[in-house]
Design an enzyme around this catalytic site. Structure first.
Site: not given
Lengths: 320, 320
Positions: A104-106, B108
């Protein structure tokens, strides 16, 4: 990180299948039903197709790999129904006994990072009840470090409280990652500095295997950085994307592992979930059931081949 | 960025209301109905309460402010039903004529960033139809720069194609932001380097007001950095969080604006949406209608006060 490492040991396979569906990765019979919908219903129909596609793959690889890594962006591209498909996919994988690594790369500041940490903790105790229903069905998430410690701490706290993990972006696999991550900052590369922070963030959470709950994302496309970071971060488990389609080779991923062949898990997405495209039988598939069988069979074959490639390469390097 | 700047000019108000609901910011009558639900239904009930709360605020401030900024983390904490509440909130704000700045901080690599860019572009043309239904109802999103250019380009392309904008994190408002953003990297602070990239990413997208579609997030808590970045990035519009509850004062935000008093928009969340808590009438509120009236009245009063504070301070500085 103990649960993930135990699962890797049980399957004897340090690899994870990236569940990153796109329309181009779906066989035609699955797309046909989506095309029949009106434009406003296509997102929901495509989301349902993703769930069926993923379920077939999960069932085919559940005894081969320890984990799956759904990339939430692919689902988020379909709006709310896509997010629902993401959660259904994660729940299906957990029911199949797989560790779910939510890519999710939050990342945000304090109180906002705490809200994102509900990915790991469920809905914080509300009202009279202490129950915290799990809303996301993830065992770990990926997190972006640009905002520093107070964007990470809430995830570490949630991971610790719920026996889960996180993976912080350190050295990503994409070409332009060098623009910031390679910069020399007061004598140390930014990626090394972030790596040092990762060791610090995880220091209080080391498990029985010696690795903390705070892992690092280190791309297979940078084997030299991987070797350096592996030596520098002895308690940090690595998630290694970029193998296969992005150019990372089996030799490239060896430096990501420790001297015992542990300490890393390698992701492949298109190489597994899109393997059916290389099967000559693909041209003859005419209905959804046939298509999902083909997807499943090809994914299983590709997952077994990846396991063999990685373990052979690791054994070779350990034998040296 | 022209649409946002035109809206600021029309309202004569460079401020944006952060729609970041939490249980603690809801009046008791709105929470009471949530508590009555079983744990597994509380997330959906709370999501509905957020939508009602936000709708009251949007209606109260729609003629005062040019824009709202929902923070998706607060909704994501409620799982799928929270995401649905986020989208319903965004759609309500757009229908009220407001510019919706989705604070999603996504980021991303290449093809994955392209999937996230569907926030701005809608579902990419699928099948026989060229229709791209809008799934998120955002006019801009915030983006994280840690992955470099190939994580940003898809957002710039989507923004250009759909007359929308993005804001890249440059200097965030939180205390630990200095850990990476302040580092001296080969003679230049990381935040300045990211700022330089932002100018480059936006270079082909400058509008009639001289600002590009690629803005920067610069926290009000760092006025000296703001002054330096304002001079360094002449074509970059600033989104300024951290005013009010996080400690940024009216004087602190002045350096974020250009010599004509343009070039920035200041966010306040809790100071507006939680203003009802300072109203003596709050103690006497017993039903949902009364509660939403109170929230709306207090939010409007606080939004007008914020407008007066900022414009007075800007006029003072321009008069000097």
């Amino acid at each position: 990180m103990d649960r993930l490492i135990d699962a890797i040991d049980a399957k004897e396979n340090p690899s994870v299948v990236g569940l990153d569906p796109t329309p181009a990765l779906l066989p035609e019979p699955l797309l046909a039903s989506v095309r029949e919908e009106t434009p406003s219903n296509q997102a929901a129909a495509l989301a349902d197709a993703y769930v069926a596609f993923n379920a077939a793959i999960i069932d085919a690889v559940k005894d081969v790999v320890p984990a799956v890594k759904p990339q939430i962006a692919m689902y988020e591209a379909l709006g709310v129904s896509g997010i629902d498909a993401y959660v259904r996919t994660a729940a299906t994988a957990q029911r199949a006994g797989l560790y779910v690594l939510g890519d999710v790369k939050r990342g945000d500041i304090g109180s906002t990072a705490a809200a994102y940490a509900s990915h790991l903790s469920g809905l914080p105790g509300f009202g009279q009840t202490a129950a915290t229903p799990d809303l996301w069905h993830e065992d770990a998430v990926t997190v972006n470090p640009y905002l520093g410690t107070d964007g990470i701490t809430p995830f570490v706290d949630a991971a610790t409280a719920h026996d889960k993990d996180l993976f912080v972006l350190v050295r990503t696999s994409n070409p332009s990652s060098s623009e910031l991550q390679d910069l020399d900052a007061e004598g140390t590369a930014i990626s090394d500095r972030v790596g040092d922070l990762v060791e610090r963030w995880g220091a209080q959470t080391r498990g029985k295997h010696g690795y903390s709950r705070v892992g690092a994302v280190v791309g297979a496309t940078h084997p030299d950085d991987g070797r350096r970071l592996r030596a520098r971060l002895p308690h940090t488990f690595f998630l290694v994307p970029g193998f296969g389609a992005q150019g990372g080779t089996a030799a490239d991923i060896v430096p990501m592992f420790d001297a015992q062949g542990h300490g890393a898990i390698v992701n492949s997405s298109r190489g597994i979930i899109g393997a059916w495209r290389n099967d000559p039988a693909a041209a003859g598939v005419t209905d959804t059931t046939q298509a999902l069988d083909l997807v499943a069979t090809a994914a299983r074959r590709a997952a077994l081949a990846m396991k063999a490639t990685i373990t052979t390469e690791l054994e070779k390097s350990l034998g040296n």
